[in-house]
Scaffold this motif. Structure first.
Motif, PDB file in Angstrom:
ATOM      1  N   UNK A 160       0.847  -1.204   0.000  1.00 17.27           N
ATOM      2  CA  UNK A 160       0.000   0.000   0.000  1.00 17.27           C
ATOM      3  C   UNK A 160       0.875   1.244   0.000  1.00 17.27           C
ATOM      4  N   UNK A 161       0.382   2.285  -0.648  1.00 17.26           N
ATOM      5  CA  UNK A 161       0.996   3.593  -0.592  1.00 17.26           C
ATOM      6  C   UNK A 161       0.041   4.519   0.151  1.00 17.26           C
ATOM      7  N   UNK A 162       0.472   4.984   1.330  1.00 20.90           N
ATOM      8  CA  UNK A 162      -0.368   5.834   2.180  1.00 20.90           C
ATOM      9  C   UNK A 162      -0.040   7.308   1.957  1.00 20.90           C
ATOM     10  N   UNK A 163      -1.073   8.150   1.910  1.00 21.27           N
ATOM     11  CA  UNK A 163      -0.913   9.596   1.944  1.00 21.27           C
ATOM     12  C   UNK A 163      -1.080  10.021   3.396  1.00 21.27           C
ATOM     13  N   UNK A 164       0.006  10.484   4.020  1.00 24.90           N
ATOM     14  CA  UNK A 164      -0.033  10.773   5.457  1.00 24.90           C
ATOM     15  C   UNK A 164      -0.831  12.032   5.784  1.00 24.90           C
ATOM     16  N   UNK A 165      -1.156  12.863   4.798  1.00 26.31           N
ATOM     17  CA  UNK A 165      -1.900  14.095   5.087  1.00 26.31           C
ATOM     18  C   UNK A 165      -3.294  13.797   5.602  1.00 26.31           C
ATOM     19  N   UNK A 166      -3.865  12.688   5.188  1.00 28.18           N
ATOM     20  CA  UNK A 166      -5.163  12.266   5.727  1.00 28.18           C
ATOM     21  C   UNK A 166      -5.122  10.837   6.207  1.00 28.18           C
ATOM     22  N   UNK A 167      -3.919  10.240   6.096  1.00 28.08           N
ATOM     23  CA  UNK A 167      -3.686   8.829   6.394  1.00 28.08           C
ATOM     24  C   UNK A 167      -4.721   7.959   5.687  1.00 28.08           C
ATOM     25  N   UNK A 168      -4.746   8.131   4.366  1.00 32.02           N
ATOM     26  CA  UNK A 168      -5.612   7.345   3.505  1.00 32.02           C
ATOM     27  C   UNK A 168      -4.770   6.615   2.472  1.00 32.02           C
ATOM     28  N   UNK A 169      -5.258   5.482   1.998  1.00 34.59           N
ATOM     29  CA  UNK A 169      -4.536   4.704   0.995  1.00 34.59           C
ATOM     30  C   UNK A 169      -4.617   5.418  -0.352  1.00 34.59           C
ATOM     31  N   UNK A 170      -3.446   5.837  -0.861  1.00 32.76           N
ATOM     32  CA  UNK A 170      -3.399   6.516  -2.151  1.00 32.76           C
ATOM     33  C   UNK A 170      -3.362   5.514  -3.296  1.00 32.76           C
ATOM     34  N   UNK A 171      -2.773   4.344  -3.050  1.00 34.33           N
ATOM     35  CA  UNK A 171      -2.717   3.320  -4.084  1.00 34.33           C
ATOM     36  C   UNK A 171      -2.499   1.953  -3.452  1.00 34.33           C
ATOM     37  N   UNK A 172      -3.133   0.956  -4.022  1.00 39.20           N
ATOM     38  CA  UNK A 172      -2.968  -0.430  -3.597  1.00 39.20           C
ATOM     39  C   UNK A 172      -2.467  -1.221  -4.792  1.00 39.20           C
ATOM     40  N   UNK A 173      -1.250  -1.751  -4.685  1.00 39.89           N
ATOM     41  CA  UNK A 173      -0.692  -2.520  -5.788  1.00 39.89           C
ATOM     42  C   UNK A 173      -1.345  -3.898  -5.844  1.00 39.89           C
ATOM     43  N   UNK A 174      -1.335  -4.535  -7.030  1.00 37.79           N
ATOM     44  CA  UNK A 174      -1.942  -5.863  -7.153  1.00 37.79           C
ATOM     45  C   UNK A 174      -1.350  -6.852  -6.154  1.00 37.79           C
ATOM     46  N   UNK A 175      -2.203  -7.669  -5.566  1.00 42.53           N
ATOM     47  CA  UNK A 175      -1.752  -8.623  -4.554  1.00 42.53           C
ATOM     48  C   UNK A 175      -0.806  -9.641  -5.154  1.00 42.53           C
ATOM     49  N   UNK A 176       0.191 -10.013  -4.377  1.00 40.44           N
ATOM     50  CA  UNK A 176       1.127 -11.060  -4.769  1.00 40.44           C
ATOM     51  C   UNK A 176       0.609 -12.416  -4.281  1.00 40.44           C
ATOM     52  N   UNK A 177       1.341 -13.471  -4.593  1.00 42.64           N
ATOM     53  CA  UNK A 177       0.952 -14.809  -4.184  1.00 42.64           C
ATOM     54  C   UNK A 177       1.305 -15.064  -2.720  1.00 42.64           C
ATOM     55  N   UNK A 178       2.365 -14.385  -2.244  1.00 42.69           N
ATOM     56  CA  UNK A 178       2.890 -14.634  -0.908  1.00 42.69           C
ATOM     57  C   UNK A 178       2.811 -13.372  -0.040  1.00 42.69           C
TER      58      UNK A 178
END
Length: 314
Positions: A160-178
């Motif tokens: 996950x990439x968090x934006x700390x200004x509101x502590x919200x998820x700015x982007x979620x990368x595709x899930x890996x297998x592990x």
């Protein structure tokens, strides 16, 4: 190879971070936070205060930060003679498994197995924001240099990439297998490197992500036979960073080409057991810690054929 009479720690070491030109900070199962001069292999300072083992360490030029199984993060002053913590950040309900600090924003970010990420004010110790996502068991945190963003690795197999200004998820990368065990961000803030759990040649890869394009993975690095516990960008080369290094539970550390994904060198650290953490120090050196109490110094040859060798142990 230079070996000191006694190791810096008395038990397994969980985390190591570079501190200035010739120093490092480490923490582990013995509950101690230790500053060493890695050039001389000498212990400089020891800090005590955690009630359980230290899980992660990070630092600013004058301050150290340590996360622990005792559910706290402690802040230690390097310019003060006292060995006690200058501040204790308390609020997580389970072991703190991620800690990152930003010199640009003077904020601390922590993550825990309680599925929660928090940001803190360094001057007051107050919790600024808190965000919880179901099943988001934090495994590592890394601040994007100069930006209000934090990369986070998770047991839910995502980055996950968090934006700390509101502590919200700015982007979620595709899930890996592990499970994603670790993450690091390149010095220019463009790339994120994550590592995966694994066993018996299944998993254990490192993955390069583009933080600007965010469409998917750029490249994968395969070669470890067990969980890859750490992956870092090496600060040398014409572009400032042209290689990465990884460490794994199979007892090996590897150097890889960012451009091609090829493994350039492999070092087996005899007697180290599962490797837990890496930290670049200088332009051609790496610190490595493991389930053994030693801190190991490795040199990366910048010759035509790259070579990675352990040269000291303390």
């Amino acid at each position: 190879m230079a070996v000191r009479d006694q190791p810096a720690h008395t038990d397994a070491v969980a985390s190591v971070a570079s501190l200035g030109a010739d120093s490092c900070v480490s923490g582990g199962k013995d509950k101690a936070v230790i500053v060493c001069n890695w050039q001389r292999g000498a212990v400089v300072r020891k800090f005590w205060g955690h009630e359980q083992e230290v899980t992660k360490v990070c630092c600013l030029p004058e301050w150290l930060f340590s996360a622990s199984r005792d559910k706290t993060v402690r802040m230690w002053g390097l310019l003060h003679g006292a060995s006690g913590a200058a501040r204790c950040f308390s609020g997580h309900e389970l072991v703190v498994s991620g800690v990152a600090v930003s010199p640009a924003f003077l904020q601390l970010c922590t993550g825990s197995r309680d599925n929660c990420v928090r940001t803190w004010d360094l001057e007051t110790g107050a919790c600024l924001r808190r965000s919880s996502i179901s099943r988001n068991v934090v495994t590592h945190l890394c601040w994007v240099p100069g930006e209000p963003y934090i990369a986070q690795a998770s047991e839910d197999k995502t980055i996950r990439l968090w934006d700390t200004r509101g502590l919200e998820v700015a982007h979620l990368f595709p899930a890996k297998k592990q499970i994603q065990t670790f993450c690091d961000v390149s010095p220019d803030g463009r790339y994120c490197l994550s590592t995966s759990s694994g066993c018996g040649h299944d998993g254990g890869e490192a993955t390069l992500w583009d933080l600007r394009q965010t469409k998917g993975r750029v490249r994968e690095f395969w070669g470890h036979t067990q969980t890859t516990s750490c992956g870092v960008f090496l600060p040398h080369g014409p572009a400032g960073f042209s290689e990465i290094a990884t460490a794994a539970h199979d007892g090996t550390a590897k150097v890889w080409s960012l451009e091609t994904g090829a493994c350039l060198s492999t070092a087996f650290l005899e007697g180290a057991g599962p490797l837990s953490s890496l930290a670049p120090c200088g332009k051609a050196a790496l610190l490595c810690v493991s389930s053994a109490p030693w801190i190991r110094l490795m040199r990366v040859s910048l010759a035509k054929e790259m070579d990675l060798q352990e040269v000291a142990r303390f």
